[in-house]
Design a protein around this motif. Structure first.
Motif, PDB file in Angstrom:
ATOM      1  N   LEU A  91       8.076   2.335 -10.395  1.00  0.00           N
ATOM      2  CA  LEU A  91       7.228   1.878 -11.501  1.00  0.00           C
ATOM      3  C   LEU A  91       5.753   2.034 -11.144  1.00  0.00           C
ATOM      4  N   ASN A  92       5.429   1.771  -9.876  1.00  0.00           N
ATOM      5  CA  ASN A  92       4.028   1.917  -9.439  1.00  0.00           C
ATOM      6  C   ASN A  92       3.555   3.363  -9.562  1.00  0.00           C
ATOM      7  N   HIS A  93       4.494   4.294  -9.387  1.00  0.00           N
ATOM      8  CA  HIS A  93       4.121   5.706  -9.458  1.00  0.00           C
ATOM      9  C   HIS A  93       4.309   6.289 -10.856  1.00  0.00           C
ATOM     10  N   GLY A  94       4.519   5.407 -11.816  1.00  0.00           N
ATOM     11  CA  GLY A  94       4.520   5.834 -13.211  1.00  0.00           C
ATOM     12  C   GLY A  94       5.820   6.406 -13.740  1.00  0.00           C
ATOM     13  N   PHE A  95       6.932   6.163 -13.033  1.00  0.00           N
ATOM     14  CA  PHE A  95       8.224   6.627 -13.568  1.00  0.00           C
ATOM     15  C   PHE A  95       8.570   5.784 -14.792  1.00  0.00           C
ATOM     16  N   VAL A  98      13.910  -2.027  -5.448  1.00  0.00           N
ATOM     17  CA  VAL A  98      14.070  -0.568  -5.423  1.00  0.00           C
ATOM     18  C   VAL A  98      13.162   0.087  -6.472  1.00  0.00           C
ATOM     19  N   PRO A 118       9.620  -2.927 -17.797  1.00  0.00           N
ATOM     20  CA  PRO A 118      10.155  -2.937 -19.167  1.00  0.00           C
ATOM     21  C   PRO A 118       9.516  -4.047 -20.003  1.00  0.00           C
ATOM     22  N   ASN A 147       4.178  -0.604 -16.080  1.00  0.00           N
ATOM     23  CA  ASN A 147       5.400   0.174 -16.295  1.00  0.00           C
ATOM     24  C   ASN A 147       6.681  -0.648 -16.318  1.00  0.00           C
ATOM     25  N   ASN A 193      -0.591   0.041 -12.088  1.00  0.00           N
ATOM     26  CA  ASN A 193       0.656   0.428 -12.757  1.00  0.00           C
ATOM     27  C   ASN A 193       1.785  -0.577 -12.565  1.00  0.00           C
ATOM     28  N   THR A 194       1.631  -1.449 -11.550  1.00  0.00           N
ATOM     29  CA  THR A 194       2.743  -2.312 -11.153  1.00  0.00           C
ATOM     30  C   THR A 194       3.362  -3.054 -12.326  1.00  0.00           C
ATOM     31  N   PHE A 219      10.342  -0.981  -7.552  1.00  0.00           N
ATOM     32  CA  PHE A 219       8.915  -1.276  -7.350  1.00  0.00           C
ATOM     33  C   PHE A 219       8.067  -0.008  -7.171  1.00  0.00           C
ATOM     34  N   SER A 220       8.446   0.834  -6.201  1.00  0.00           N
ATOM     35  CA  SER A 220       7.664   2.061  -5.937  1.00  0.00           C
ATOM     36  C   SER A 220       7.668   2.977  -7.147  1.00  0.00           C
ATOM     37  N   GLU A 229       0.850  -1.199   0.000  1.00  0.00           N
ATOM     38  CA  GLU A 229       0.000   0.000   0.000  1.00  0.00           C
ATOM     39  C   GLU A 229       0.888   1.252   0.000  1.00  0.00           C
ATOM     40  N   LEU A 230       1.916   1.225   0.867  1.00  0.00           N
ATOM     41  CA  LEU A 230       2.836   2.368   0.962  1.00  0.00           C
ATOM     42  C   LEU A 230       3.535   2.630  -0.364  1.00  0.00           C
ATOM     43  N   ARG A 231       3.747   1.578  -1.127  1.00  0.00           N
ATOM     44  CA  ARG A 231       4.534   1.724  -2.342  1.00  0.00           C
ATOM     45  C   ARG A 231       3.682   1.779  -3.605  1.00  0.00           C
ATOM     46  N   GLY A 232       2.402   1.994  -3.390  1.00  0.00           N
ATOM     47  CA  GLY A 232       1.532   2.291  -4.530  1.00  0.00           C
ATOM     48  C   GLY A 232       1.211   1.110  -5.422  1.00  0.00           C
ATOM     49  N   SER A 278      -0.102   5.795  -0.424  1.00  0.00           N
ATOM     50  CA  SER A 278       1.013   5.680  -1.379  1.00  0.00           C
ATOM     51  C   SER A 278       1.469   7.049  -1.880  1.00  0.00           C
ATOM     52  N   GLU A 286      14.668  -4.966  -8.616  1.00  0.00           N
ATOM     53  CA  GLU A 286      13.203  -4.903  -8.708  1.00  0.00           C
ATOM     54  C   GLU A 286      12.607  -4.295  -7.441  1.00  0.00           C
ATOM     55  N   PRO A 289      10.650   3.418 -17.275  1.00  0.00           N
ATOM     56  CA  PRO A 289      11.640   2.391 -16.905  1.00  0.00           C
ATOM     57  C   PRO A 289      13.078   2.906 -16.883  1.00  0.00           C
TER      58      PRO A 289
END
Lengths: 224, 287
Positions: free
Chosen positions: B111-115, B106, A194, A192, A188-189, B108-109, A181-184, B80, B104, B117
Protein backbone atom coordinates in the motif's frame (compact mmCIF):
# COMPACT_ATOMS: atom_id res chain seq x y z
CA UNK A 1 -24.88 -1.93 12.52
CA UNK A 2 -21.38 -0.58 12.20
CA UNK A 3 -20.49 3.07 12.29
CA UNK A 4 -17.74 4.61 10.23
CA UNK A 5 -14.60 5.64 12.19
CA UNK A 6 -15.21 9.27 11.20
CA UNK A 7 -18.71 9.14 12.71
CA UNK A 8 -17.30 7.65 15.92
CA UNK A 9 -14.71 10.40 16.23
CA UNK A 10 -17.41 13.06 15.73
CA UNK A 11 -19.69 11.36 18.28
CA UNK A 12 -16.84 11.14 20.81
CA UNK A 13 -15.90 14.79 20.35
CA UNK A 14 -19.57 15.79 20.52
CA UNK A 15 -20.14 13.86 23.76
CA UNK A 16 -17.15 15.61 25.36
CA UNK A 17 -18.79 18.93 24.41
CA UNK A 18 -22.33 17.87 25.38
CA UNK A 19 -21.39 17.13 28.98
CA UNK A 20 -20.80 20.87 29.38
CA UNK A 21 -23.92 22.12 27.60
CA UNK A 22 -26.61 19.52 28.31
CA UNK A 23 -28.53 19.38 31.61
CA UNK A 24 -27.74 16.78 34.27
CA UNK A 25 -30.60 14.45 33.24
CA UNK A 26 -29.38 14.33 29.64
CA UNK A 27 -25.78 13.61 30.69
CA UNK A 28 -27.01 10.83 32.98
CA UNK A 29 -29.02 9.38 30.07
CA UNK A 30 -25.89 9.38 27.90
CA UNK A 31 -24.06 7.49 30.67
CA UNK A 32 -26.77 4.82 30.76
CA UNK A 33 -26.70 4.52 26.96
CA UNK A 34 -22.90 4.19 26.99
CA UNK A 35 -23.00 1.43 29.62
CA UNK A 36 -25.69 -0.46 27.71
CA UNK A 37 -23.68 -0.14 24.49
CA UNK A 38 -20.42 -1.28 26.09
CA UNK A 39 -22.02 -4.30 27.74
CA UNK A 40 -23.84 -5.13 24.50
CA UNK A 41 -20.58 -5.01 22.51
CA UNK A 42 -18.49 -7.06 24.90
CA UNK A 43 -19.69 -8.46 28.18
CA UNK A 44 -16.30 -9.72 29.30
CA UNK A 45 -14.22 -9.46 32.47
CA UNK A 46 -11.86 -7.02 30.74
CA UNK A 47 -14.72 -4.71 29.82
CA UNK A 48 -16.17 -4.83 33.33
CA UNK A 49 -12.69 -4.17 34.75
CA UNK A 50 -12.25 -1.17 32.44
CA UNK A 51 -15.63 0.29 33.44
CA UNK A 52 -14.93 -0.46 37.11
CA UNK A 53 -11.52 1.20 36.88
CA UNK A 54 -13.03 4.34 35.39
CA UNK A 55 -15.68 4.27 38.13
CA UNK A 56 -13.02 4.13 40.86
CA UNK A 57 -11.09 6.96 39.20
CA UNK A 58 -14.28 9.03 39.03
CA UNK A 59 -14.88 8.39 42.74
CA UNK A 60 -11.37 9.65 43.51
CA UNK A 61 -11.99 12.79 41.44
CA UNK A 62 -15.24 13.48 43.31
CA UNK A 63 -13.49 12.96 46.65
CA UNK A 64 -10.68 15.35 45.68
CA UNK A 65 -13.16 18.03 44.66
CA UNK A 66 -14.97 17.64 47.98
CA UNK A 67 -11.68 17.88 49.85
CA UNK A 68 -10.90 21.13 48.06
CA UNK A 69 -14.22 22.58 49.21
CA UNK A 70 -16.52 22.12 46.21
CA UNK A 71 -20.20 21.59 47.05
CA UNK A 72 -21.47 18.00 46.79
CA UNK A 73 -23.72 18.57 43.74
CA UNK A 74 -20.91 20.30 41.81
CA UNK A 75 -18.46 17.50 42.68
CA UNK A 76 -20.91 14.79 41.64
CA UNK A 77 -21.77 16.49 38.34
CA UNK A 78 -18.06 17.08 37.66
CA UNK A 79 -17.35 13.38 38.25
CA UNK A 80 -20.26 12.37 36.03
CA UNK A 81 -18.99 14.61 33.23
CA UNK A 82 -15.54 13.07 33.41
CA UNK A 83 -16.93 9.54 33.44
CA UNK A 84 -19.13 10.19 30.39
CA UNK A 85 -16.22 11.75 28.48
CA UNK A 86 -13.88 8.83 29.15
CA UNK A 87 -16.57 6.26 28.42
CA UNK A 88 -17.14 7.96 25.06
CA UNK A 89 -13.52 7.16 24.13
CA UNK A 90 -13.91 3.62 25.47
CA UNK A 91 -17.00 3.14 23.27
CA UNK A 92 -15.07 4.34 20.22
CA UNK A 93 -12.08 2.08 20.92
CA UNK A 94 -14.32 -0.92 21.65
CA UNK A 95 -16.26 -0.60 18.42
CA UNK A 96 -13.72 0.67 15.89
CA UNK A 97 -10.42 -0.72 14.67
CA UNK A 98 -7.54 1.52 15.66
CA UNK A 99 -6.30 1.50 12.04
CA UNK A 100 -9.66 2.86 10.88
CA UNK A 101 -9.47 5.62 13.48
CA UNK A 102 -5.94 6.47 12.32
CA UNK A 103 -7.05 6.50 8.68
CA UNK A 104 -10.02 8.76 9.47
CA UNK A 105 -7.77 11.13 11.42
CA UNK A 106 -5.42 11.39 8.43
CA UNK A 107 -8.06 11.54 5.67
CA UNK A 108 -10.70 13.72 7.31
CA UNK A 109 -8.86 15.66 10.00
CA UNK A 110 -5.55 16.01 8.12
CA UNK A 111 -3.51 14.70 11.03
CA UNK A 112 0.11 14.06 9.92
CA UNK A 113 0.63 10.34 9.17
CA UNK A 114 3.45 10.08 11.70
CA UNK A 115 1.12 11.02 14.57
CA UNK A 116 -1.68 8.79 13.32
CA UNK A 117 0.72 5.86 13.03
CA UNK A 118 1.70 6.34 16.67
CA UNK A 119 -1.77 5.07 17.64
CA UNK A 120 -1.17 1.76 15.87
CA UNK A 121 2.45 1.48 16.95
CA UNK A 122 1.58 2.12 20.60
CA UNK A 123 -1.03 -0.63 20.56
CA UNK A 124 1.28 -2.96 18.63
CA UNK A 125 4.12 -2.62 21.15
CA UNK A 126 2.19 -2.79 24.44
CA UNK A 127 2.46 -6.63 24.62
CA UNK A 128 6.17 -6.46 23.70
CA UNK A 129 6.80 -3.84 26.35
CA UNK A 130 5.04 -5.94 29.01
CA UNK A 131 7.04 -9.00 27.94
CA UNK A 132 10.29 -7.01 28.09
CA UNK A 133 9.46 -5.68 31.55
CA UNK A 134 8.96 -9.24 32.85
CA UNK A 135 12.25 -10.38 31.28
CA UNK A 136 14.13 -7.38 32.69
CA UNK A 137 12.58 -7.85 36.12
CA UNK A 138 13.59 -11.53 36.15
CA UNK A 139 17.11 -10.71 34.93
CA UNK A 140 17.64 -8.01 37.54
CA UNK A 141 16.15 -10.22 40.27
CA UNK A 142 18.87 -12.78 39.43
CA UNK A 143 21.42 -10.00 39.99
CA UNK A 144 20.04 -9.17 43.42
CA UNK A 145 17.22 -6.70 42.72
CA UNK A 146 14.60 -6.80 45.46
CA UNK A 147 11.42 -4.76 45.88
CA UNK A 148 11.43 -4.94 49.66
CA UNK A 149 11.51 -2.00 52.03
CA UNK A 150 9.51 1.20 52.22
CA UNK A 151 7.92 2.92 49.21
CA UNK A 152 10.86 5.30 48.59
CA UNK A 153 13.40 2.49 48.84
CA UNK A 154 11.36 0.37 46.41
CA UNK A 155 10.98 3.27 44.02
CA UNK A 156 14.73 3.97 44.02
CA UNK A 157 15.67 0.32 43.59
CA UNK A 158 13.27 0.07 40.63
CA UNK A 159 15.64 2.29 38.65
CA UNK A 160 17.74 -0.81 37.87
CA UNK A 161 14.72 -2.25 36.06
CA UNK A 162 13.62 0.96 34.37
CA UNK A 163 17.04 1.77 32.86
CA UNK A 164 17.55 -1.43 30.80
CA UNK A 165 13.87 -1.44 29.94
CA UNK A 166 14.14 2.04 28.43
CA UNK A 167 17.31 1.04 26.56
CA UNK A 168 15.52 -1.99 25.09
CA UNK A 169 12.54 0.17 24.12
CA UNK A 170 14.83 2.68 22.39
CA UNK A 171 16.63 -0.11 20.49
CA UNK A 172 13.29 -1.57 19.39
CA UNK A 173 12.00 1.82 18.30
CA UNK A 174 15.13 2.27 16.16
CA UNK A 175 14.48 -1.07 14.47
CA UNK A 176 10.85 -0.10 13.97
CA UNK A 177 11.86 3.23 12.41
CA UNK A 178 14.26 1.43 10.08
CA UNK A 179 11.61 -1.11 9.17
CA UNK A 180 9.14 1.66 8.34
CA UNK A 181 11.75 3.40 6.20
CA UNK A 182 12.48 0.12 4.37
CA UNK A 183 8.80 -0.35 3.68
CA UNK A 184 8.14 3.10 2.33
CA UNK A 185 6.08 4.52 5.20
CA UNK A 186 4.76 7.96 4.30
CA UNK A 187 1.90 9.85 2.75
CA UNK A 188 0.63 6.76 0.88
CA UNK A 189 0.31 4.64 4.02
CA UNK A 190 -3.29 5.57 4.78
CA UNK A 191 -4.25 6.89 1.36
CA UNK A 192 -4.15 3.45 -0.27
CA UNK A 193 -5.95 1.58 2.50
CA UNK A 194 -9.39 0.29 1.48
CA UNK A 195 -12.06 2.97 1.93
CA UNK A 196 -14.79 2.49 4.52
CA UNK A 197 -18.04 3.83 3.04
CA UNK A 198 -20.66 5.85 4.93
CA UNK A 199 -24.00 4.12 5.46
CA UNK A 200 -27.46 5.49 6.21
CA UNK A 201 -26.84 4.85 9.92
CA UNK A 202 -23.82 7.18 9.82
CA UNK A 203 -25.91 9.99 8.34
CA UNK A 204 -28.68 9.46 10.91
CA UNK A 205 -26.18 9.49 13.80
CA UNK A 206 -24.45 12.61 12.44
CA UNK A 207 -27.84 14.34 12.13
CA UNK A 208 -28.64 13.50 15.77
CA UNK A 209 -25.22 14.88 16.76
CA UNK A 210 -25.99 18.17 14.98
CA UNK A 211 -29.42 18.47 16.61
CA UNK A 212 -28.08 17.76 20.11
CA UNK A 213 -25.01 19.99 19.67
CA UNK A 214 -27.21 22.95 18.84
CA UNK A 215 -29.41 22.28 21.89
CA UNK A 216 -28.90 25.73 23.53
CA UNK A 217 -29.96 27.39 20.27
CA UNK A 218 -33.14 25.23 19.97
CA UNK A 219 -33.92 25.76 23.68
CA UNK A 220 -33.77 29.52 23.21
CA UNK A 221 -35.85 29.32 20.03
CA UNK A 222 -38.55 27.15 21.64
CA UNK A 223 -38.47 29.30 24.80
CA UNK A 224 -38.96 32.45 22.72
CA UNK B 1 28.77 -14.27 -14.37
CA UNK B 2 25.30 -12.73 -14.09
CA UNK B 3 25.69 -10.77 -10.87
CA UNK B 4 22.81 -9.06 -9.05
CA UNK B 5 24.95 -7.32 -6.44
CA UNK B 6 28.31 -5.88 -7.19
CA UNK B 7 30.44 -4.17 -4.55
CA UNK B 8 33.54 -2.31 -5.71
CA UNK B 9 36.32 -0.96 -3.46
CA UNK B 10 33.83 -0.26 -0.70
CA UNK B 11 35.00 1.28 2.58
CA UNK B 12 32.72 2.40 5.38
CA UNK B 13 32.89 3.84 8.88
CA UNK B 14 30.06 4.88 11.18
CA UNK B 15 30.21 8.34 12.71
CA UNK B 16 32.89 8.39 15.41
CA UNK B 17 34.07 4.82 14.75
CA UNK B 18 36.95 3.05 13.05
CA UNK B 19 36.60 1.54 9.60
CA UNK B 20 33.97 -1.21 9.76
CA UNK B 21 34.27 -2.37 6.15
CA UNK B 22 37.55 -2.21 4.24
CA UNK B 23 38.23 -2.72 0.59
CA UNK B 24 35.16 -4.86 -0.05
CA UNK B 25 34.99 -6.28 -3.57
CA UNK B 26 32.39 -8.90 -4.26
CA UNK B 27 29.85 -10.19 -6.72
CA UNK B 28 26.65 -12.01 -5.83
CA UNK B 29 25.47 -14.36 -8.54
CA UNK B 30 21.82 -14.29 -9.67
CA UNK B 31 19.80 -17.09 -8.06
CA UNK B 32 22.60 -18.05 -5.69
CA UNK B 33 22.29 -18.80 -2.00
CA UNK B 34 25.21 -16.98 -0.41
CA UNK B 35 26.09 -17.53 3.22
CA UNK B 36 28.10 -14.84 4.99
CA UNK B 37 30.22 -16.09 7.88
CA UNK B 38 32.67 -14.34 10.14
CA UNK B 39 33.46 -13.71 13.80
CA UNK B 40 31.27 -11.34 15.82
CA UNK B 41 31.98 -7.71 14.98
CA UNK B 42 33.52 -8.61 11.61
CA UNK B 43 31.09 -6.36 9.72
CA UNK B 44 28.56 -8.90 8.42
CA UNK B 45 25.45 -6.95 9.45
CA UNK B 46 26.95 -3.70 8.17
CA UNK B 47 27.61 -5.36 4.81
CA UNK B 48 23.98 -6.51 4.64
CA UNK B 49 22.83 -2.99 5.45
CA UNK B 50 25.17 -1.61 2.79
CA UNK B 51 23.65 -3.91 0.15
CA UNK B 52 20.17 -2.64 1.06
CA UNK B 53 21.24 1.02 1.03
CA UNK B 54 20.69 1.56 4.77
CA UNK B 55 24.42 2.09 5.13
CA UNK B 56 25.32 4.88 4.62
CA UNK B 57 22.12 6.57 3.37
CA UNK B 58 20.00 5.94 6.48
CA UNK B 59 22.56 5.50 9.25
CA UNK B 60 25.02 8.17 8.13
CA UNK B 61 28.79 7.70 8.19
CA UNK B 62 31.65 8.01 5.72
CA UNK B 63 32.08 5.74 2.76
CA UNK B 64 34.05 5.25 -0.42
CA UNK B 65 33.46 2.94 -3.37
CA UNK B 66 30.26 1.82 -4.99
CA UNK B 67 27.52 -0.76 -4.60
CA UNK B 68 25.37 -1.78 -7.55
CA UNK B 69 22.12 -3.66 -7.13
CA UNK B 70 20.65 -5.17 -10.31
CA UNK B 71 23.04 -3.02 -12.31
CA UNK B 72 22.08 0.29 -10.66
CA UNK B 73 24.14 2.15 -8.11
CA UNK B 74 22.57 2.58 -4.66
CA UNK B 75 23.84 6.19 -4.56
CA UNK B 76 20.98 8.68 -4.34
CA UNK B 77 18.33 5.95 -4.10
CA UNK B 78 15.65 5.95 -1.42
CA UNK B 79 15.96 3.04 1.00
CA UNK B 80 12.28 2.16 0.42
CA UNK B 81 12.74 2.09 -3.38
CA UNK B 82 15.73 -0.21 -3.02
CA UNK B 83 13.65 -2.39 -0.72
CA UNK B 84 11.41 -3.25 -3.68
CA UNK B 85 14.45 -4.98 -5.19
CA UNK B 86 16.27 -6.14 -2.06
CA UNK B 87 14.26 -7.29 0.94
CA UNK B 88 15.95 -7.27 4.33
CA UNK B 89 14.97 -9.25 7.39
CA UNK B 90 16.78 -8.00 10.46
CA UNK B 91 17.95 -10.17 13.35
CA UNK B 92 15.29 -8.57 15.59
CA UNK B 93 12.46 -9.47 13.23
CA UNK B 94 9.85 -8.97 15.98
CA UNK B 95 10.46 -5.22 16.07
CA UNK B 96 10.32 -5.17 12.28
CA UNK B 97 6.61 -6.00 12.37
CA UNK B 98 4.65 -2.76 12.41
CA UNK B 99 0.97 -3.69 12.07
CA UNK B 100 -1.67 -5.31 14.24
CA UNK B 101 -2.80 -8.17 11.99
CA UNK B 102 -0.98 -10.56 9.66
CA UNK B 103 -2.81 -9.29 6.57
CA UNK B 104 -2.08 -5.64 7.31
CA UNK B 105 1.55 -6.46 7.98
CA UNK B 106 2.05 -8.04 4.57
CA UNK B 107 0.03 -5.36 2.78
CA UNK B 108 1.88 -2.50 4.50
CA UNK B 109 4.74 -2.19 1.97
CA UNK B 110 2.42 -2.77 -0.97
CA UNK B 111 0.00 0.00 0.00
CA UNK B 112 2.89 2.35 0.77
CA UNK B 113 4.22 1.79 -2.73
CA UNK B 114 0.88 2.58 -4.30
CA UNK B 115 -0.40 -0.89 -5.18
CA UNK B 116 -4.21 -0.86 -5.55
CA UNK B 117 -6.00 -2.50 -2.58
CA UNK B 118 -7.23 -5.43 -4.73
CA UNK B 119 -3.72 -6.31 -5.92
CA UNK B 120 -2.33 -5.83 -2.40
CA UNK B 121 -4.97 -8.25 -1.12
CA UNK B 122 -4.13 -10.88 -3.75
CA UNK B 123 -0.38 -10.59 -3.17
CA UNK B 124 -0.93 -10.78 0.60
CA UNK B 125 -2.95 -13.97 0.22
CA UNK B 126 -0.28 -15.54 -2.01
CA UNK B 127 2.65 -14.49 0.21
CA UNK B 128 0.99 -15.91 3.32
CA UNK B 129 0.27 -19.12 1.44
CA UNK B 130 3.91 -19.33 0.30
CA UNK B 131 5.23 -19.15 3.86
CA UNK B 132 2.74 -21.70 5.18
CA UNK B 133 0.29 -19.29 6.80
CA UNK B 134 -2.69 -19.54 4.47
CA UNK B 135 -5.88 -17.79 5.53
CA UNK B 136 -4.28 -16.06 8.52
CA UNK B 137 -4.88 -12.51 7.24
CA UNK B 138 -7.10 -11.55 10.15
CA UNK B 139 -4.90 -13.06 12.87
CA UNK B 140 -3.57 -10.62 15.47
CA UNK B 141 0.23 -10.74 15.77
CA UNK B 142 0.02 -12.03 19.34
CA UNK B 143 -2.05 -14.98 18.10
CA UNK B 144 0.97 -16.18 16.09
CA UNK B 145 3.89 -18.13 17.56
CA UNK B 146 7.48 -16.85 17.32
CA UNK B 147 8.18 -19.06 14.30
CA UNK B 148 4.98 -17.95 12.59
CA UNK B 149 5.84 -14.29 13.20
CA UNK B 150 9.19 -14.89 11.54
CA UNK B 151 7.42 -16.45 8.56
CA UNK B 152 5.14 -13.44 8.53
CA UNK B 153 8.15 -11.11 8.35
CA UNK B 154 9.36 -13.20 5.41
CA UNK B 155 5.92 -13.03 3.77
CA UNK B 156 5.95 -9.25 3.97
CA UNK B 157 9.25 -9.31 2.05
CA UNK B 158 7.99 -11.84 -0.50
CA UNK B 159 4.83 -9.88 -1.24
CA UNK B 160 6.76 -7.15 -3.04
CA UNK B 161 8.54 -9.79 -5.17
CA UNK B 162 12.12 -8.66 -4.53
CA UNK B 163 14.80 -10.33 -6.62
CA UNK B 164 17.16 -10.47 -3.66
CA UNK B 165 16.40 -11.30 -0.04
CA UNK B 166 18.93 -10.60 2.71
CA UNK B 167 18.50 -12.27 6.10
CA UNK B 168 20.56 -11.39 9.14
CA UNK B 169 20.89 -14.42 11.43
CA UNK B 170 17.32 -15.58 10.87
CA UNK B 171 17.50 -18.62 13.14
CA UNK B 172 19.52 -17.14 16.00
CA UNK B 173 16.59 -17.42 18.43
CA UNK B 174 15.10 -20.63 17.06
CA UNK B 175 15.24 -24.26 18.10
CA UNK B 176 16.86 -26.75 15.65
CA UNK B 177 13.50 -27.84 14.19
CA UNK B 178 12.42 -24.24 13.63
CA UNK B 179 15.77 -23.42 11.99
CA UNK B 180 15.60 -26.41 9.65
CA UNK B 181 12.03 -25.64 8.71
CA UNK B 182 12.80 -21.98 7.93
CA UNK B 183 15.72 -22.87 5.66
CA UNK B 184 13.63 -25.54 3.97
CA UNK B 185 11.12 -22.82 3.21
CA UNK B 186 13.84 -20.49 1.86
CA UNK B 187 15.12 -23.34 -0.34
CA UNK B 188 11.61 -23.88 -1.70
CA UNK B 189 11.13 -20.17 -2.45
CA UNK B 190 14.50 -20.05 -4.23
CA UNK B 191 13.55 -23.03 -6.38
CA UNK B 192 10.12 -21.66 -7.17
CA UNK B 193 10.93 -17.99 -7.85
CA UNK B 194 14.68 -18.02 -8.52
CA UNK B 195 15.18 -15.50 -5.70
CA UNK B 196 18.77 -14.70 -4.73
CA UNK B 197 19.39 -15.21 -1.02
CA UNK B 198 22.13 -13.65 1.09
CA UNK B 199 22.17 -14.99 4.62
CA UNK B 200 24.33 -14.12 7.60
CA UNK B 201 24.56 -17.30 9.63
CA UNK B 202 26.60 -18.55 12.58
CA UNK B 203 24.94 -21.97 12.60
CA UNK B 204 26.00 -22.98 9.10
CA UNK B 205 24.90 -26.60 9.63
CA UNK B 206 21.32 -25.45 8.91
CA UNK B 207 22.24 -24.06 5.48
CA UNK B 208 24.32 -26.99 4.23
CA UNK B 209 21.67 -28.35 1.85
CA UNK B 210 20.99 -24.95 0.28
CA UNK B 211 24.23 -22.93 0.30
CA UNK B 212 25.83 -22.44 -3.11
CA UNK B 213 28.28 -19.66 -2.25
CA UNK B 214 30.24 -18.68 0.82
CA UNK B 215 31.58 -15.29 1.84
CA UNK B 216 33.94 -15.14 4.82
CA UNK B 217 34.56 -11.78 6.48
CA UNK B 218 37.25 -11.05 9.00
CA UNK B 219 38.05 -7.65 10.55
CA UNK B 220 35.86 -5.86 8.01
CA UNK B 221 37.62 -7.44 5.01
CA UNK B 222 36.64 -10.24 2.67
CA UNK B 223 38.77 -13.24 3.67
CA UNK B 224 37.36 -15.61 1.05
CA UNK B 225 34.47 -15.72 -1.40
CA UNK B 226 33.14 -17.93 -4.17
CA UNK B 227 31.47 -21.29 -4.68
CA UNK B 228 31.34 -23.33 -1.47
CA UNK B 229 33.57 -26.11 -2.82
CA UNK B 230 36.31 -23.58 -3.69
CA UNK B 231 36.07 -21.46 -0.54
CA UNK B 232 35.79 -24.10 2.19
CA UNK B 233 39.45 -25.29 1.98
CA UNK B 234 40.66 -21.67 2.23
CA UNK B 235 38.43 -20.96 5.22
CA UNK B 236 39.62 -24.19 6.84
CA UNK B 237 43.23 -23.01 6.57
CA UNK B 238 42.43 -19.85 8.55
CA UNK B 239 42.50 -20.81 12.22
CA UNK B 240 40.20 -17.91 13.19
CA UNK B 241 37.56 -18.83 10.64
CA UNK B 242 37.82 -22.63 10.84
CA UNK B 243 35.53 -22.97 13.91
CA UNK B 244 32.79 -21.20 11.94
CA UNK B 245 32.60 -24.06 9.45
CA UNK B 246 30.11 -26.81 10.30
CA UNK B 247 31.58 -30.01 11.75
CA UNK B 248 30.81 -31.94 8.56
CA UNK B 249 32.90 -29.61 6.39
CA UNK B 250 35.70 -29.53 8.94
CA UNK B 251 35.82 -33.33 8.85
CA UNK B 252 35.82 -33.25 5.04
CA UNK B 253 38.73 -30.78 4.93
CA UNK B 254 40.64 -32.71 7.54
CA UNK B 255 40.16 -35.98 5.65
CA UNK B 256 41.18 -34.38 2.38
CA UNK B 257 44.33 -33.10 4.01
CA UNK B 258 45.18 -36.39 5.69
CA UNK B 259 44.31 -38.73 2.81
CA UNK B 260 45.10 -36.47 -0.19
CA UNK B 261 41.72 -37.49 -1.62
CA UNK B 262 38.95 -35.19 -2.86
CA UNK B 263 35.44 -35.50 -1.48
CA UNK B 264 32.17 -34.07 -2.74
CA UNK B 265 30.57 -31.08 -1.03
CA UNK B 266 28.65 -32.94 1.66
CA UNK B 267 25.25 -31.40 2.25
CA UNK B 268 24.13 -33.89 4.86
CA UNK B 269 25.57 -36.59 7.10
CA UNK B 270 23.91 -39.20 4.91
CA UNK B 271 25.81 -37.99 1.84
CA UNK B 272 29.05 -38.02 3.82
CA UNK B 273 28.50 -41.58 5.07
CA UNK B 274 27.53 -42.81 1.59
CA UNK B 275 30.67 -41.38 0.02
CA UNK B 276 32.95 -42.53 2.81
CA UNK B 277 31.54 -46.08 2.61
CA UNK B 278 31.84 -46.06 -1.17
CA UNK B 279 35.49 -45.10 -0.84
CA UNK B 280 36.08 -47.88 1.65
CA UNK B 281 36.46 -45.87 4.82
CA UNK B 282 35.42 -48.74 7.10
CA UNK B 283 32.11 -50.41 7.63
CA UNK B 284 31.57 -48.76 10.98
CA UNK B 285 30.82 -45.32 9.49
CA UNK B 286 27.23 -44.37 10.27
CA UNK B 287 25.18 -41.20 10.01
Amino acid sequence: MKLNAFTWIIVTLAVTAWVFILPLEAVATILVLQLVLLLYIKRSKTMLAAIGGLGVFTGMMILLQLLFGSPLDVSLFGGLRMLVMTLAFLCMLATTRIQSIAKALVDRFHLPVEYAFMLTAALRFVPNFLEDSTITLDAQSCRGYSNRGNAIKRLLSYVVVIRPLVMRAVAKSETLALSMELRGFGANTYKNMPKEPFTLVDFVVLAIVIVLSTYPFWKKLIGA
Amino acid sequence: MNSVVSVTDFYFKYLRSDLVLKNINLEIEKGSFTVIIGPSGAGKTTLCKAITGIVPYYTGGDYAGDIKVLGETTKGKKVSDLAMKVGLMLEDYESQLVSLTAGEEVAFSLLNHGFPPEEAEERTRKALEDVGLPGRESYQLDELSGGQRQRLALASLLAVHPEIIVLDEPVSAMDPDGGESLYKLLGKIREEYGTTFIVVEHRVEFVLPYATNLLAIKNGEVAAQGRCEDVIPRVYEDTDLRPLLPDLWQIKCNLEKKTAQKFALWKSEKEAVAELQAKGFGRGVRA
